[in-house]
Design an enzyme around this catalytic site. Structure first.
Site, PDB file in Angstrom:
ATOM      1  N   ASP A  65      61.246  17.574  42.879  1.00 35.97           N
ATOM      2  CA  ASP A  65      60.343  16.430  43.047  1.00 35.97           C
ATOM      3  C   ASP A  65      60.932  15.421  44.031  1.00 35.97           C
ATOM      4  OD1 ASP A  65      58.559  17.445  41.186  1.00 35.97           O
ATOM      5  OD2 ASP A  65      59.164  16.093  39.577  1.00 35.97           O
ATOM      6  N   VAL A  66      62.208  15.116  43.850  1.00 35.38           N
ATOM      7  CA  VAL A  66      62.863  14.113  44.698  1.00 35.38           C
ATOM      8  C   VAL A  66      62.913  14.582  46.148  1.00 35.38           C
ATOM      9  CG1 VAL A  66      65.049  12.926  45.145  1.00 35.38           C
ATOM     10  CG2 VAL A  66      64.214  13.162  42.796  1.00 35.38           C
TER      11      VAL A  66
END
Length: 200
Positions: A65-66
């Site tokens: 996600d990051v």
């Protein structure tokens, strides 16, 4: 998502529109939920994470996600720069997805697999092509040793007061150290276990 961009850009040709999906807007998996855990598993990231004798393990944070968010920011910034550099001032659609991000992040592991046809395996904290480069036990708690060059290995041998190890034919170069990783690790840990982590 492309239709949304088309509708928005019809009203504002300069818009930079970013779409973040789990598996891309035009793939068979477009309707799948983009959960970080799912993508870590499907991309193969979990298959190379964890203990060799344990089960596949996710990374301790929602790393995909990051990284996907960082890719989105990079894409948006490039699109803004491109818009500013062209006289027509048109924006563009930026598409990023979790799966492509995870696959790109496999870098050397994926490259090795493609080059050799051999799937990588879990190695715990060890590195597939560098040694010593992992967690080592001491008399009280573990420490990390990361040696990225032959010169650094000689410095490590000096620090551990095992000068002969630097000239041992099994360990002189990194490829030799990787080939004899188990023997090297055992030898280093024997020395390290003579004192605690603070000493080392």
């Amino acid at each position: 998502f492309g239709l949304d961009y088309a509708a928005v850009s019809a009203h504002n040709p300069g818009v930079v529109y970013c779409s973040i999906t789990g598996f891309g807007s035009s793939t068979a998996g477009a309707q799948l939920a983009g959960y970080d855990l799912l993508v870590q598993a499907m991309s193969g990231l979990m298959s190379i994470t964890g203990s060799p004798s344990g089960e596949p393990t996710k990374v301790g944070v929602a790393l995909v996600d990051v990284m996907c968010g960082q890719n989105a920011v990079a894409g948006i910034l490039m699109a803004l720069r491109a818009r500013d550099a062209h006289a027509d001032g048109h924006g563009q659609l930026v598409e990023v997805d979790l799966m492509s991000t995870a696959l790109a992040a496999l870098v050397n592991q994926a490259g090795n697999a493609l080059a050799t046809g051999q799937a990588p395996s879990r190695m715990g904290n060890a590195h597939p092509s560098i040694s010593p480069y992992e967690l080592f036990a001491t008399a009280d708690r573990p420490i990390i040793i990361a040696v990225g060059s032959d010169r650094a290995f000689r410095s490590l041998c000096d620090a551990l007061d095992v000068h002969a190890l630097a000239d041992d034919e099994r360990f002189v170069t990194n490829p030799q150290r990787v080939a004899h990783r188990e023997q090297l690790t055992a030898t280093i840990e024997t020395v390290l276990e003579s004192a605690g982590a603070d000493h080392w």
